[in-house]
Design a protein around this motif. Structure first.
Motif: not given
Length: 214
Positions: A3-22
């Motif tokens: 599966x070719x998955x992007x590491x970029x989260x789909x969100x309008x929130x700001x999160x530090x590089x290397x982190x996702x926000x729930x």
């Protein structure tokens, strides 16, 4: 299966590089997020982007459609030297061969003012006296009419349908008059509907512009 998955989260929130926000705003290191969770986020994001674009296109279609129909109604009226103010009113415009037609439909939204409570009180008096004589069907129709819906409002159609019941009781007649006087137009909704003729018949089917109808 890869599966070719992007590491970029789909969100309008700001999160530090290397982190996702729930959904609770909690930061999670990207390497701890499961591939299936990333895949789900990517899928939902892609569909949402397309849905927003489609929603914008439908809004533009609606605005342009109403403007074009209004302009044409004015143009047609000018042929007879009159002005009809082409923004309001129902109108149907067919193609020359009758295969397609569009309708501009205006639908009033109605509500009831405080007089509906007076009508309900009169109806309750009738129901109290009719316990022995009235059929269960009439009780059910009346009770259903005054049940509130999810929005906390009564079903206007069900309430107005009570006026079709042939009941001679003077209190009932007063209640029906109160219902009629309680009706208030609180706004209107406008629609553009597009239809295609079914074969060579005089019947038309709508060209659906909503997801459920496609």
């Amino acid at each position: 299966m890869s599966i070719n998955i992007s590491d970029k989260q789909f969100t309008e929130k700001n999160a530090p590089a290397g982190y996702w926000i729930d959904a609770k705003g909690v930061l999670t290191p990207e390497h701890l997020i499961k591939t299936i969770d990333k895949a789900r986020d990517q899928l939902v994001g892609e569909i949402v982007v397309r849905a927003i674009e489609l929603n914008k296109a439908l809004a533009e279609f609606k605005i342009a459609g109403f403007g074009d129909v209004a302009a044409f109604v004015d143009l047609s009226a000018n042929e007879y030297g009159v002005s009809v103010g082409g923004k309001k009113g129902n109108v149907t415009l067919p193609t020359y061969d009758g295969r397609y037609k569009i309708q501009r439909a205006m639908q009033d939204r109605i509500a009831f003012d405080e007089r509906l409570q007076a009508a309900k009180a009169l109806i309750d008096q009738c129901l109290s006296d009719w316990t022995e004589g009235a059929s269960p069907e009439i009780h059910a129709i009346i009770n259903r009419a005054f049940q509130t819906e999810k929005e906390g409002e009564v079903n206007t159609g069900a309430v107005l349908s009570l006026r079709r019941l042939d009941i001679a009781d003077e209190r009932w007649q007063q209640a029906m008059q109160a219902i009629g006087e309680a009706v208030q137009v609180v706004g209107s909704r406008a629609y553009i509907r597009v239809y295609e003729r079914i074969g060579d018949s005089d019947q038309y089917r709508p060209i659906a512009l909503d997801i459920a109808g496609v």
